[in-house]
Design a protein around this motif. Structure first.
Motif, PDB file in Angstrom:
ATOM      1  N   ARG A 383      39.618  45.318  39.862  1.00  0.00           N
ATOM      2  CA  ARG A 383      38.571  46.537  40.164  1.00  0.00           C
ATOM      3  C   ARG A 383      38.323  46.240  41.501  1.00  0.00           C
ATOM      4  O   ARG A 383      37.194  46.637  42.158  1.00  0.00           O
ATOM      5  N   ALA A 384      39.107  45.658  42.272  1.00  0.00           N
ATOM      6  CA  ALA A 384      38.847  45.432  43.939  1.00  0.00           C
ATOM      7  C   ALA A 384      39.527  46.901  44.640  1.00  0.00           C
ATOM      8  O   ALA A 384      40.319  47.546  43.907  1.00  0.00           O
ATOM      9  N   GLU A 385      39.142  47.215  45.801  1.00  0.00           N
ATOM     10  CA  GLU A 385      39.482  48.387  46.471  1.00  0.00           C
ATOM     11  C   GLU A 385      40.702  47.775  47.173  1.00  0.00           C
ATOM     12  O   GLU A 385      40.605  46.756  48.013  1.00  0.00           O
ATOM     13  N   VAL A 386      41.823  48.365  47.105  1.00  0.00           N
ATOM     14  CA  VAL A 386      43.126  48.127  47.454  1.00  0.00           C
ATOM     15  C   VAL A 386      43.816  49.195  48.400  1.00  0.00           C
ATOM     16  O   VAL A 386      43.898  50.377  48.129  1.00  0.00           O
ATOM     17  N   THR A 387      44.066  48.659  49.615  1.00  0.00           N
ATOM     18  CA  THR A 387      44.848  49.734  50.564  1.00  0.00           C
ATOM     19  C   THR A 387      45.936  49.051  51.142  1.00  0.00           C
ATOM     20  O   THR A 387      46.021  48.116  51.445  1.00  0.00           O
TER      21      THR A 387
END
Length: 467
Positions: A383-387
């Protein structure tokens, strides 16, 4: 029932089988010669059928053939019309039937029938009626009577045709005379109208001369007014041009001022929105981090000071004793897992740096697809922000849809993925946990100076391979 036999004298002239004349006439040697049936004119033929149909009902049924019996049962007004072909065929092929019919027809004709039987054609008699009776009775010279009747019918038809032609010619002559009379009347009317037109034309010419004079005076006045109007229009045009130029200059200044104001407002709103987003994200990160620390550490109120703990630690252990546990390296996926558990953590991946190290044998399209799929699964787990960042948006072909929670970016023209990674790190607020995955030393050093956690590509590859 047998066919009836022909009645009459048994033999005439020593020739067996020749029937006697039905009306009692003698049979001559000329009658013994076979002659074909004559072709009757149409009026004569119709009259023969009509006479036969009229007496057909009076002939005994046993003397008629089956077709003629059916015809005899018809109504009198329908017998000749519907049974005509049958009657004509039997008159031609059956002499006995013709003799029986002729006896009744001649008897009904009275004096005319008797005259025809004697071979005489009365002058006042109808030639068609005479020919029909002669054909049925067939007296001596009956063919001459038929020829005379045919000639009379032809003359009558020709006379009727000539009469019609004469009548048509007279009708055309009458119409022509009428048309000439009408034309004369029309000519007289046209002459009268032409005289009236000449009179009106004379009046119109007088009016035209007066109108022409008034027109010349009006044109002179109009020319003078036009010259005055042109001068006034020139002055007004110059004033309007000067006014329009000044108005355009003022409008241009106003448009520039409005554009500057709008740009400044938009920049201010955008900057404020960015600042508010960074502030909110930082406060959210700090709040969640504090809550997480309190929950995980479950700290009791402190009873000793940090200095006391340090002194006690050095008192119990040798001075050269090393740390109890070694630090985790940048390639350790365990450290990556620890970083991804931080609140509001942002994972930034240098795409091709990872794929070329992990899947060099694949094409760039296959590398991108595999990495995006793996990062989508990782984002769903943590549930982390991934780019993930790739080089060159103009080289992209067949990109799969972005998984939920994953952001896929491509560098602009003239920019590398490393530059984009640095810009993403600089855009984050101070204090937010940022993890950058790249084996490029310059990228790792650059993002470290901005407070990010650099991790080698192998750590991510091991982590996604573990599932």
């Amino acid at each position: 029932m047998s066919e009836p036999e022909l009645t009459g004298r048994p033999d005439v002239g020593g020739v067996p089988g020749v029937p006697a004349d039905p009306l009692g006439g003698d049979t001559t040697a000329d009658d013994l010669d076979f002659q074909p049936e004559p072709i009757l004119p149409e009026p004569v033929r119709q009259r023969v059928i009509t006479l036969t149909a009229a007496v057909l009902a009076s002939v005994p049924q046993d003397e008629l053939s089956v077709p003629l019996r059916k015809v005899a049962k018809f109504a009198p007004n329908r017998r000749a019309r519907m049974g005509g072909p049958v009657i004509a065929a039997h008159l031609t092929a059956d002499p006995i039937f013709r003799q029986r019919v002729s006896q009744r027809v001649v008897a009904d004709a009275g004096d005319l029938g008797a005259a025809v039987v004697e071979g005489v054609s009365p002058a006042a008699a109808d030639p068609v009626e005479v020919a029909a009776l002669a054909y049925l009775a067939r007296p001596a010279g009956w063919r001459d009577l038929l020829d005379a009747a045919e000639h009379a019918v032809r003359l009558e038809a020709e006379s009727a045709a000539v009469g019609e032609v004469l009548q048509a010619a007279e009708s055309r002559a009458q119409r022509a005379e009428h048309d000439r009379a009408v034309a004369r009347v029309e000519v007289e009317k046209l002459r009268d109208e032409l005289a009236k037109v000449h009179q009106e034309l004379s009046g119109v010419r007088e009016e035209s001369r007066g109108t022409a004079k008034a027109l010349r005076e009006a044109q002179a006045a109009l020319k003078k007014a036009t010259e005055s109007l042109a001068a006034e229009r020139g002055r007004l045009a110059k004033n309007a041009t000067d006014h329009d130029a000044e108005l355009r200059r003022l409008r241009a200044k106003l448009a520039e001022a409005e554009a500057s104001t709008s740009t400044a407002r938009q920049d201010a709103r955008q900057q404020r929105a960015v600042d508010e987003a960074r502030l909110w994200l930082l406060l959210e990160t700090i709040g969640q981090a504090a809550v997480g620390l309190r929950r995980e550490l479950a700290l009791d109120p402190a009873t000793i000071l940090p200095a006391d703990a340090t002194a006690e630690l050095y008192a119990d252990r040798p001075a050269d004793a090393g740390p109890s546990a070694r630090a985790q390296s940048q390639d350790d996926p365990g450290r990556l897992d620890q970083l991804l558990t931080l609140p509001k953590v942002h994972l930034i991946v240098d795409g091709y740096n990872v794929t070329k190290r992990g899947y060099p044998e694949m094409s760039l399209e296959q590398q991108r697809t595999r990495l995006i799929t793996a990062l989508g699964a990782l984002a769903a787990q943590t549930r982390a922000e991934v780019t993930v960042v790739f080089d060159g948006a103009e080289k992209v072909h067949g990109l799969p849809p972005n998984p939920r929670g994953l952001r896929v970016l491509f560098s602009r023209k003239g920019e590398t993925a490393d530059d984009l990674v640095r810009r993403l790190v600089r855009a984050e607020p101070t204090g937010r946990p940022i993890v950058v995955v790249s084996s490029d030393r310059e990228v790792a050093d650059g993002v470290r100076r901005h407070g990010a956690y650099p991790m080698a590509a192998d750590s991510l590859l091991r982590r996604v391979a573990r599932g």
